[in-house]
Design a protein around this motif. Structure first.
Motif, PDB file in Angstrom:
ATOM      1  N   GLN A   1       0.823  -1.208   0.000  1.00 31.74           N
ATOM      2  CA  GLN A   1       0.000   0.000   0.000  1.00 31.74           C
ATOM      3  C   GLN A   1       0.860   1.262   0.000  1.00 31.74           C
ATOM      4  O   GLN A   1       0.586   2.213  -0.730  1.00 31.74           O
ATOM      5  N   ALA A   2       1.908   1.255   0.811  1.00 29.49           N
ATOM      6  CA  ALA A   2       2.791   2.421   0.869  1.00 29.49           C
ATOM      7  C   ALA A   2       3.561   2.593  -0.434  1.00 29.49           C
ATOM      8  O   ALA A   2       3.808   3.720  -0.874  1.00 29.49           O
ATOM      9  N   TYR A   3       3.925   1.487  -1.070  1.00 32.60           N
ATOM     10  CA  TYR A   3       4.615   1.543  -2.361  1.00 32.60           C
ATOM     11  C   TYR A   3       3.734   2.247  -3.389  1.00 32.60           C
ATOM     12  O   TYR A   3       4.178   3.147  -4.098  1.00 32.60           O
ATOM     13  N   ARG A   4       2.480   1.851  -3.474  1.00 32.84           N
ATOM     14  CA  ARG A   4       1.556   2.471  -4.441  1.00 32.84           C
ATOM     15  C   ARG A   4       1.311   3.944  -4.098  1.00 32.84           C
ATOM     16  O   ARG A   4       1.200   4.783  -4.989  1.00 32.84           O
ATOM     17  N   ARG A   5       1.253   4.246  -2.814  1.00 31.00           N
ATOM     18  CA  ARG A   5       1.066   5.635  -2.398  1.00 31.00           C
ATOM     19  C   ARG A   5       2.300   6.469  -2.759  1.00 31.00           C
ATOM     20  O   ARG A   5       2.178   7.611  -3.176  1.00 31.00           O
ATOM     21  N   GLY A   6       3.488   5.883  -2.618  1.00 29.25           N
ATOM     22  CA  GLY A   6       4.713   6.581  -2.981  1.00 29.25           C
ATOM     23  C   GLY A   6       4.798   6.863  -4.468  1.00 29.25           C
ATOM     24  O   GLY A   6       5.285   7.907  -4.891  1.00 29.25           O
ATOM     25  N   GLN A   7       4.314   5.925  -5.277  1.00 31.35           N
ATOM     26  CA  GLN A   7       4.334   6.125  -6.725  1.00 31.35           C
ATOM     27  C   GLN A   7       3.477   7.315  -7.150  1.00 31.35           C
ATOM     28  O   GLN A   7       3.812   8.008  -8.093  1.00 31.35           O
TER      29      GLN A   7
ATOM     30  N   GLY B   1       6.840   3.578  13.757  1.00 24.40           N
ATOM     31  CA  GLY B   1       7.517   2.285  13.712  1.00 24.40           C
ATOM     32  C   GLY B   1       7.076   1.420  12.548  1.00 24.40           C
ATOM     33  O   GLY B   1       7.291   0.213  12.541  1.00 24.40           O
ATOM     34  N   GLU B   2       6.466   2.043  11.547  1.00 24.17           N
ATOM     35  CA  GLU B   2       6.004   1.319  10.365  1.00 24.17           C
ATOM     36  C   GLU B   2       7.137   1.293   9.330  1.00 24.17           C
ATOM     37  O   GLU B   2       7.107   1.986   8.314  1.00 24.17           O
ATOM     38  N   PHE B   3       8.139   0.490   9.595  1.00 29.58           N
ATOM     39  CA  PHE B   3       9.328   0.484   8.746  1.00 29.58           C
ATOM     40  C   PHE B   3       9.050  -0.141   7.384  1.00 29.58           C
ATOM     41  O   PHE B   3       9.645   0.245   6.388  1.00 29.58           O
ATOM     42  N   ALA B   4       8.138  -1.100   7.329  1.00 28.37           N
ATOM     43  CA  ALA B   4       7.755  -1.686   6.044  1.00 28.37           C
ATOM     44  C   ALA B   4       7.084  -0.633   5.171  1.00 28.37           C
ATOM     45  O   ALA B   4       7.335  -0.552   3.972  1.00 28.37           O
ATOM     46  N   ALA B   5       6.244   0.196   5.783  1.00 27.44           N
ATOM     47  CA  ALA B   5       5.575   1.261   5.038  1.00 27.44           C
ATOM     48  C   ALA B   5       6.588   2.303   4.563  1.00 27.44           C
ATOM     49  O   ALA B   5       6.490   2.793   3.434  1.00 27.44           O
ATOM     50  N   ALA B   6       7.544   2.633   5.403  1.00 27.47           N
ATOM     51  CA  ALA B   6       8.573   3.609   5.009  1.00 27.47           C
ATOM     52  C   ALA B   6       9.386   3.083   3.830  1.00 27.47           C
ATOM     53  O   ALA B   6       9.649   3.809   2.872  1.00 27.47           O
ATOM     54  N   ALA B   7       9.755   1.806   3.877  1.00 27.38           N
ATOM     55  CA  ALA B   7      10.524   1.210   2.778  1.00 27.38           C
ATOM     56  C   ALA B   7       9.696   1.172   1.496  1.00 27.38           C
ATOM     57  O   ALA B   7      10.188   1.515   0.416  1.00 27.38           O
ATOM     58  N   GLY B   8       8.458   0.778   1.604  1.00 25.35           N
ATOM     59  CA  GLY B   8       7.582   0.737   0.433  1.00 25.35           C
ATOM     60  C   GLY B   8       7.372   2.109  -0.169  1.00 25.35           C
ATOM     61  O   GLY B   8       7.398   2.289  -1.389  1.00 25.35           O
ATOM     62  N   TYR B   9       7.182   3.101   0.684  1.00 25.02           N
ATOM     63  CA  TYR B   9       6.969   4.473   0.227  1.00 25.02           C
ATOM     64  C   TYR B   9       8.205   4.988  -0.510  1.00 25.02           C
ATOM     65  O   TYR B   9       8.096   5.578  -1.588  1.00 25.02           O
TER      66      TYR B   9
END
Length: 101
Positions: A22-28, A48-56
């Motif tokens: 979800q964060a990856y798509r939001r970052g795009q 602490g949402e490190f997966a979201a930060a990486a995806g973003y």
């Protein structure tokens, strides 16, 4: 940990694949929406949402790569000339290695 493969073939190992995707798509789409990317990233890190930060971050990078200018084959800018010279040296070296002495 689960392995997630994103659109561009990037494979990541994460405990939260849904959050990362979800964060990856939001970052795009962040630049098109005019999103404050710094604050979004800080918010993910503070929670602490490190997966979201990486995806973003990966999403931002993919979008940035798509926005790079495409130069014509005969472009004379310094970077294109350098890239063509490196490519020609590489081709010549490979050719010399394949030709019997």
């Amino acid at each position: 940990m689960k392995i997630v493969t994103i659109d561009d073939g990037l494979t990541l190992d994460t405990a939260n694949p849904d959050l990362l995707t979800q964060a990856y798509r939001r970052g795009q789409a962040a630049v098109e929406r005019g999103e404050d990317t710094d604050n979004v990233l800080k918010r993910h890190l503070l929670r602490g949402e490190f997966a979201a930060a990486a995806g973003y971050l990966h999403g931002l990078a993919v979008d940035a790569r798509k926005r790079l200018p495409v130069h014509p084959d005969d472009c004379l800018c310094r970077i294109c000339v350098h890239d063509r010279e490196v490519l020609m040296r590489h081709i010549y070296r490979v050719w010399r290695e394949q030709v019997p002495a």
